[in-house]
Design an enzyme around this catalytic site. Structure first.
Site, PDB file in Angstrom:
ATOM      1  N   TYR A 107       0.859  -1.196   0.000  1.00  0.00           N
ATOM      2  CA  TYR A 107       0.000   0.000   0.000  1.00  0.00           C
ATOM      3  C   TYR A 107       0.889   1.238   0.000  1.00  0.00           C
ATOM      4  O   TYR A 107       1.928   1.253   0.673  1.00  0.00           O
ATOM      5  CB  TYR A 107      -0.886   0.003   1.255  1.00  0.00           C
ATOM      6  CG  TYR A 107      -1.604   1.320   1.472  1.00  0.00           C
ATOM      7  CD1 TYR A 107      -2.894   1.514   0.995  1.00  0.00           C
ATOM      8  CD2 TYR A 107      -0.976   2.374   2.142  1.00  0.00           C
ATOM      9  CE1 TYR A 107      -3.546   2.726   1.167  1.00  0.00           C
ATOM     10  CE2 TYR A 107      -1.625   3.598   2.320  1.00  0.00           C
ATOM     11  CZ  TYR A 107      -2.905   3.759   1.828  1.00  0.00           C
ATOM     12  OH  TYR A 107      -3.545   4.961   1.989  1.00  0.00           O
ATOM     13  N   GLU A 147      -3.482   7.454  -3.974  1.00  0.00           N
ATOM     14  CA  GLU A 147      -3.421   6.228  -3.176  1.00  0.00           C
ATOM     15  C   GLU A 147      -3.334   5.034  -4.115  1.00  0.00           C
ATOM     16  O   GLU A 147      -4.078   4.968  -5.093  1.00  0.00           O
ATOM     17  CB  GLU A 147      -4.672   6.126  -2.307  1.00  0.00           C
ATOM     18  CG  GLU A 147      -4.656   4.933  -1.362  1.00  0.00           C
ATOM     19  CD  GLU A 147      -5.906   4.898  -0.482  1.00  0.00           C
ATOM     20  OE1 GLU A 147      -5.774   5.045   0.740  1.00  0.00           O
ATOM     21  OE2 GLU A 147      -7.012   4.737  -1.033  1.00  0.00           O
TER      22      GLU A 147
END
Lengths: 382, 291
Positions: free
Chosen positions: A101, A189
């Site tokens: 991530y 993101e």
């Protein structure tokens, strides 16, 4: 403005953040052709502005172009949490070895940029942050300096990504940060950020939120909204530079300044009513803005009474009043309008309003009284 | 006493030649504020209503002794204007401009803090500030103010006016009223202003108006608990705002549970502030708090 995955990925590609080869398709035939061009196995992904696409059946793996056609047929037109799928993204299937991530955003408390990275990707990152806070590495970045090489390196090593991913991940973080700054993003993101079997680090998803205040630097960005689902009334408001949000009640609200409008919604609720919308005409609204705002409310059948709450600063009460007078002359307003006017040139404004001979225009001297009047009028409508 | 601006304030207006800039600068001057200069590159040597125009802020400071800048330039140029004012030595910079990209705000905030840490930046996207009877720098309607002993600080422009109006209607005057702006990176935050009001001997009570989004109110609550012994009356807008919706101010957005009006009100109440659910009660509540 929240972008669709394919829009985010195309921005990433523009700046050099590695993304899988892919094409947009609006029909099964286009999806099949895209799969043929890409070659090998592909993933067909619904393009909607909501999460949970995978669970809803909006992401499917195709072994060949024929399967890509069939998957696109199934996914296009599908309803995912109220959003109809009009486009799919067909991209080369990746051989995933590990999922991570990464993100960059503004930390408003710290007034600095915040970079986050985790070796635990592909899952709900808020959940990871809540249960294993040490698994999410956070680094504050000075916006004047930008992300330095050592910070990107530290992020990757502290997050304990697989050693073979390190070089690729550092390079990707630097490009991702560049995208965050250069495209005026509120958020970039990537979840998951993947390490492929071939040893490449690639952004497998892209969540990008653009700051609309930065659009003067990016003349091609406003057109990205053409692919977004925006309710017709909100679209109309946007075209007229008004900030409108639909709510559930029956009292139409027009005010100047986000704080005052939010507060007006609260006071209406406090005196027993419920607002049908949030509508901020912004600073410096003139007569035309007020007319446009009233026209927007005319589109909403749930409105039973309207409350205009203006406290002038940069906005001038006389101009607002002229707008209201013109609206009463030009438009066939279907509801009573309670007007509360204070601040810059309010006395002049009230004088102008006093000249209107209509029982539908109800001047009010305080915010509380105006809210009470508007609520009572809405309740009187059957 | 007042905070940040008083009778010694000398204002240079960046963007005085524009429509908004001129309208409000002349109102400020009519109130008695020393509006001593304007800037507009290429128009140096000209005048606007008797106010001399300079090409740069540095020239204006040198030529007129300006110590405060008021900025009205468009968003694309506003962050540069802030840096110019800071570099020219303005002690207080008030930026009214709305719509500055968050990336620019973050960069400028940190640049000013690093290069001229004592400079106070109010805004951007704010109504400015007024010390009633002394000086008005910005777009606040001065006719609703009254000289007195209550300090007002708010994230919202129009709600600041509402609060001041409620105070004045009850005859409660103000030392200084400040709108710090609702953008993601305000130059001055609640804590900065609370500490100035706490230190100001003439300020006897403080009105603080917050709104949904971020955690500035929660931070302010922690500060109040520790350092503020003057009565604080607080209001937070956006109780009925739906989650995840951006309500005009780039900052006013609730994501998840953090940043809700309820959480902010609880924090302020726990810190000893009088917390209201109706902004029209601000005057009455302050009257009671002052005894």
């Amino acid at each position: 403005m929240d972008l669709l995955e394919y829009q985010g990925k195309s921005l990433f590609a523009r700046i050099g953040v590695p993304v899988p080869d892919g094409r947009v398709a609006t029909s099964p035939t286009e999806a099949q052709r895209a799969a043929e061009e890409i070659g090998g196995r592909v993933v067909v992904k619904a393009q909607v502005q909501v999460g949970g696409r995978g669970k809803a059946g909006g992401i499917k793996l195709a072994e060949n172009p024929h399967e890509a056609h069939d998957h696109a047929l199934a996914i296009l037109g599908m309803d995912i949490k109220g959003h109809t799928v009009h486009k799919v993204w067909v991209e080369s299937a990746s051989n995933i070895k590990a999922e991570y991530y990464a993100s960059f955003t503004l930390d408003r408390s710290a007034k600095r940029h915040l970079g986050m990275i985790s070796a635990k990707g592909g899952v709900d990152i808020e959940e990871v942050a809540a249960t294993e806070p040490e698994a999410v590495v956070k680094v504050h970045i000075d916006p004047v300096m930008g992300l330095t090489n050592w910070q990107a390196t530290e992020m990757v090593y502290r997050a304990k990504l697989d050693p073979e991913a390190a070089r690729g991940a550092i390079a990707l973080l630097k490009k991702l940060y560049q995208a965050f700054v250069e495209f005026d993003c509120d958020l970039v993101e990537v979840n998951p950020l993947i390490l492929t079997a071939e040893g490449n680090v690639v952004a497998l998803d892209a969540k990008v939120a653009l700051d609309e205040n930065g659009f003067f630097r990016h003349p091609d960005f406003p057109a990205l909204a053409d692919d977004h689902f925006i309710p017709p009334v909100e679209k109309m408001a946007k075209e007229r530079d008004l900030n409108f949000i639909k709510l559930d009640g029956d009292i139409g609200i027009i005010g100047n300044g986000a704080g005052l409008v939010m507060s007006t919604l609260d006071v209406v609720s406090l005196v027993g009513g419920e607002a049908s919308n949030f509508l901020d005409v912004g600073g410096g609204a003139g007569a035309d803005t007020i007319i446009a705002a009233l026209e927007i409310l005319m589109q909403d059948p749930s409105v039973k009474s309207v409350l205009i709450n203006i406290f002038g600063g940069i906005t001038r009460g006389d101009l607002v009043a002229q707008g209201i007078v013109a609206a009463f002359e030009r438009l066939d307003l279907p509801w009573p309008v309670v007007v509360r006017l204070d601040g810059t040139n309010a006395a002049e404004g009230r004088e102008i309003l006093a000249g209107v001979k209509s029982a539908q225009l109800i001047p009010s001297s305080t915010m509380r009284e105006a809210a009470e009047r508007a609520v009572a009028l809405a309740k009187a409508v059957v | 006493m007042a905070i940040l601006i008083d009778t010694s304030t000398r204002v240079v207006v960046q963007g005085l030649t524009g429509k908004e800039g001129q309208f409000h600068a002349l109102r400020n001057r009519a109130y008695g504020t020393h509006v001593v200069a304007g800037t507009r590159p290429g128009k140096g040597g000209e005048e606007v209503a008797g106010i001399p125009i300079f090409d740069t802020v540095a020239q204006a400071v040198e030529g007129t002794g300006a110590n405060t800048s008021l900025i009205f330039v468009p968003p694309a140029f506003a962050s540069d204007a802030i840096m110019e004012a800071a570099a020219a030595g303005c002690a207080v910079i008030v930026c009214i401009t709305e719509g500055i990209p968050a990336q620019d705000e973050a960069r400028v905030f940190n640049y000013v803090k690093q290069t001229v840490p004592d400079t106070v930046l109010i805004g951007p996207n704010c109504p400015g500030l007024i010390s009633p009877g002394k000086s008005n720098v910005g777009i606040m309607p001065d006719e609703i103010t009254l000289p007195g002993n209550v300090g007002v600080v708010s994230r919202s422009g129009t709600l600041t006016y509402q609060a001041v109006h409620e105070l004045t209607t009850l005859g409660i005057g103000q030392t200084t009223c400040i709108g710090i702006g609702g953008d993601p990176v305000p130059g001055t935050n609640f804590i900065d202003v609370l500490s100035l009001f706490q230190a100001d001997p003439e300020t006897e009570g403080i009105v603080m108006i917050g709104e949904i989004g971020g955690d500035a109110e929660e931070q302010a609550a922690a500060y109040i608990e520790e350092y503020v012994d003057k009565p604080v009356v607080a209001y937070v807008a956006g109780v009925t705002a739906p989650a995840g919706k951006k309500m005009g101010h780039a900052g006013a957005i609730i994501s998840g549970s953090k940043g809700t009006a309820g959480a902010k009100m609880d924090a302020l109440r726990a810190a000893g502030a009088v917390v209201l659910d109706d902004p029209t009660q601000i005057g009455r509540a302050m009257a009671e708090a002052l005894g």
